[in-house]
Design a protein around this motif. Sequence first.
Motif, mmCIF file in Angstrom:
data_model
loop_
_atom_site.group_PDB
_atom_site.id
_atom_site.type_symbol
_atom_site.label_atom_id
_atom_site.label_comp_id
_atom_site.label_asym_id
_atom_site.label_seq_id
_atom_site.Cartn_x
_atom_site.Cartn_y
_atom_site.Cartn_z
ATOM 1 N N ALA A 177 0.964 -1.146 -0.102
ATOM 2 C CA ALA A 177 -0.117 0.046 0.193
ATOM 3 C C ALA A 177 0.393 0.919 -0.282
ATOM 4 C CB ALA A 177 -1.003 -0.177 1.544
ATOM 5 N N SER A 178 0.242 2.280 -1.027
ATOM 6 C CA SER A 178 1.102 3.821 -1.115
ATOM 7 C C SER A 178 0.364 4.372 -1.753
ATOM 8 C CB SER A 178 2.565 3.150 -1.432
ATOM 9 O OG SER A 178 3.446 4.216 -1.315
ATOM 10 N N ASP A 179 0.281 5.486 -1.944
ATOM 11 C CA ASP A 179 -0.187 6.715 -2.603
ATOM 12 C C ASP A 179 0.968 7.125 -3.273
ATOM 13 O OD1 ASP A 179 -2.095 6.925 -0.206
ATOM 14 O OD2 ASP A 179 -1.260 8.613 1.175
ATOM 15 N N ASP A 180 2.568 6.547 -3.260
ATOM 16 C CA ASP A 180 2.948 7.066 -4.525
ATOM 17 C C ASP A 180 3.483 5.859 -5.312
ATOM 18 O OD1 ASP A 180 6.066 6.602 -5.281
ATOM 19 O OD2 ASP A 180 6.182 8.845 -3.978
ATOM 20 N N ALA A 181 2.842 5.571 -6.744
ATOM 21 C CA ALA A 181 2.758 3.990 -7.507
ATOM 22 C C ALA A 181 4.074 4.452 -7.788
ATOM 23 C CB ALA A 181 2.114 5.082 -8.794
ATOM 24 N N GLU A 182 5.046 5.331 -8.235
ATOM 25 C CA GLU A 182 6.432 4.616 -8.372
ATOM 26 C C GLU A 182 7.495 3.702 -7.776
ATOM 27 O OE1 GLU A 182 10.318 6.475 -9.851
ATOM 28 O OE2 GLU A 182 9.339 7.433 -9.564
ATOM 29 N N ALA A 183 7.075 4.250 -5.612
ATOM 30 C CA ALA A 183 7.797 3.812 -4.897
ATOM 31 C C ALA A 183 7.088 2.071 -4.016
ATOM 32 C CB ALA A 183 7.548 4.670 -3.596
ATOM 33 N N LYS A 184 5.548 2.251 -4.909
ATOM 34 C CA LYS A 184 5.158 1.015 -4.666
ATOM 35 C C LYS A 184 5.389 0.103 -5.762
ATOM 36 C CE LYS A 184 0.422 0.722 -4.623
ATOM 37 N NZ LYS A 184 -1.015 1.209 -4.530
ATOM 38 N N ALA A 185 5.459 -0.173 -6.613
ATOM 39 C CA ALA A 185 5.650 -0.583 -7.949
ATOM 40 C C ALA A 185 7.018 -0.765 -7.631
ATOM 41 C CB ALA A 185 5.541 -0.252 -9.401
ATOM 42 N N THR A 186 8.041 0.265 -7.335
ATOM 43 C CA THR A 186 9.674 -0.165 -6.666
ATOM 44 C C THR A 186 9.634 -1.912 -5.995
ATOM 45 O OG1 THR A 186 10.389 1.559 -7.150
ATOM 46 C CG2 THR A 186 11.670 0.182 -5.715
ATOM 47 N N VAL A 187 8.844 -1.432 -4.663
ATOM 48 C CA VAL A 187 8.364 -2.325 -3.836
ATOM 49 C C VAL A 187 7.815 -4.041 -4.150
ATOM 50 C CG1 VAL A 187 7.171 -3.178 -1.354
ATOM 51 C CG2 VAL A 187 8.298 -0.540 -2.108
ATOM 52 N N ALA A 191 9.588 -7.172 -3.841
ATOM 53 C CA ALA A 191 8.624 -8.944 -3.534
ATOM 54 C C ALA A 191 8.345 -10.256 -4.489
ATOM 55 C CB ALA A 191 7.409 -8.569 -3.167
ATOM 56 N N THR A 192 8.626 -9.533 -5.870
ATOM 57 C CA THR A 192 8.710 -10.649 -6.783
ATOM 58 C C THR A 192 9.683 -10.817 -7.296
ATOM 59 O OG1 THR A 192 6.628 -9.299 -7.986
ATOM 60 C CG2 THR A 192 8.078 -10.973 -9.625
ATOM 61 N N ALA A 193 10.783 -10.226 -7.025
ATOM 62 C CA ALA A 193 11.987 -10.783 -7.194
ATOM 63 C C ALA A 193 12.682 -11.387 -6.168
ATOM 64 C CB ALA A 193 13.235 -9.689 -7.411
ATOM 65 N N LEU A 194 12.592 -11.214 -4.505
ATOM 66 C CA LEU A 194 12.279 -12.419 -3.619
ATOM 67 C C LEU A 194 11.318 -13.406 -4.130
ATOM 68 C CD1 LEU A 194 12.852 -9.365 -0.774
ATOM 69 C CD2 LEU A 194 14.935 -10.829 -1.632
ATOM 70 N N GLY A 195 10.974 -13.883 -4.647
ATOM 71 C CA GLY A 195 10.395 -14.900 -4.935
ATOM 72 C C GLY A 195 8.308 -15.020 -3.934
ATOM 73 N N PHE A 196 7.973 -13.402 -3.980
ATOM 74 C CA PHE A 196 6.871 -13.633 -2.941
ATOM 75 C C PHE A 196 5.552 -12.964 -4.715
ATOM 76 C CE2 PHE A 196 9.322 -12.914 0.558
ATOM 77 C CZ PHE A 196 8.725 -13.335 1.039
ATOM 78 N N ALA A 197 4.788 -13.035 -3.676
ATOM 79 C CA ALA A 197 3.155 -12.685 -5.111
ATOM 80 C C ALA A 197 2.708 -11.036 -4.199
ATOM 81 C CB ALA A 197 2.321 -13.495 -4.854
ATOM 82 N N PRO A 198 3.200 -10.069 -4.910
ATOM 83 C CA PRO A 198 3.103 -8.838 -3.903
ATOM 84 C C PRO A 198 1.327 -8.808 -4.519
ATOM 85 C CG PRO A 198 4.080 -8.362 -6.297
ATOM 86 C CD PRO A 198 3.932 -9.675 -5.833
ATOM 87 N N VAL A 199 0.716 -8.154 -4.201
ATOM 88 C CA VAL A 199 -1.425 -8.078 -4.282
ATOM 89 C C VAL A 199 -1.434 -5.703 -3.995
ATOM 90 C CG1 VAL A 199 -3.123 -8.180 -3.346
ATOM 91 C CG2 VAL A 199 -1.855 -10.055 -3.328
ATOM 92 N N ASP A 200 -1.194 -5.787 -4.515
ATOM 93 C CA ASP A 200 -1.844 -4.141 -4.659
ATOM 94 C C ASP A 200 -3.212 -3.730 -3.570
ATOM 95 O OD1 ASP A 200 -2.350 -1.226 -4.844
ATOM 96 O OD2 ASP A 200 -1.801 -1.489 -7.343
ATOM 97 N N ALA A 201 -2.781 -3.135 -2.623
ATOM 98 C CA ALA A 201 -3.393 -2.876 -1.573
ATOM 99 C C ALA A 201 -4.204 -1.550 -1.625
ATOM 100 C CB ALA A 201 -2.616 -3.309 -0.029
ATOM 101 N N GLY A 202 -3.298 -0.586 -2.222
ATOM 102 C CA GLY A 202 -4.519 0.234 -2.826
ATOM 103 C C GLY A 202 -3.540 1.724 -1.807
ATOM 104 N N PRO A 203 -4.329 2.510 -1.591
ATOM 105 C CA PRO A 203 -3.964 4.089 -0.633
ATOM 106 C C PRO A 203 -2.925 3.473 0.223
ATOM 107 C CG PRO A 203 -5.722 3.743 -0.673
ATOM 108 C CD PRO A 203 -5.306 2.438 -1.738
ATOM 109 N N LEU A 204 -2.020 4.563 0.912
ATOM 110 C CA LEU A 204 -2.074 4.456 2.613
ATOM 111 C C LEU A 204 -2.730 3.910 3.587
ATOM 112 C CD1 LEU A 204 1.454 3.482 3.302
ATOM 113 C CD2 LEU A 204 1.118 6.813 3.474
ATOM 114 N N THR A 205 -3.535 4.683 3.693
ATOM 115 C CA THR A 205 -4.314 4.271 4.165
ATOM 116 C C THR A 205 -5.312 3.106 4.233
ATOM 117 O OG1 THR A 205 -6.531 4.818 2.587
ATOM 118 C CG2 THR A 205 -5.476 6.966 4.283
#
Length: 113
Positions: A53-63, A67-81
């Motif tokens: 979760a983040s309000d910063d799309a670029e930072a969210k994409a980086t994280v 996560a993907t590079a570490l073998g996890f499945a990232p799930v977009d959880a929306g805004p920081l709230t």
Amino acid sequence: DFRDLVIGHTTSAAEEVQKQAPQARVVKAFNTVFAQVLPQEARTGAAVQVFVASDDAEAKATVAALATALGFAPVDAGPLTNSRFLEPVGAMNIHFGYFLGRGPVVAPAWVQV
């Protein structure tokens, strides 16, 4: 037992960090995953999801890419709230792991059917 700890719903630790450092690019991720599940060799079977979760799309994409590079499945959880909801999910995972006897090798998942 920390059930009386007040977290979630009106603010979150991530939002409080953002308030204290308004120029920071804050991303909430990995808080629902036990440390024992972080090493890739500890994860067998289904991919472990990491909510991001983040309000910063670029930072969210980086994280998410991390996560993907570490073998996890990232799930977009929306805004920081939405950290207001992710933090209690982390607390519930602790209850499943330690208080309900599942051990620190469980992780929550958002399943789409």
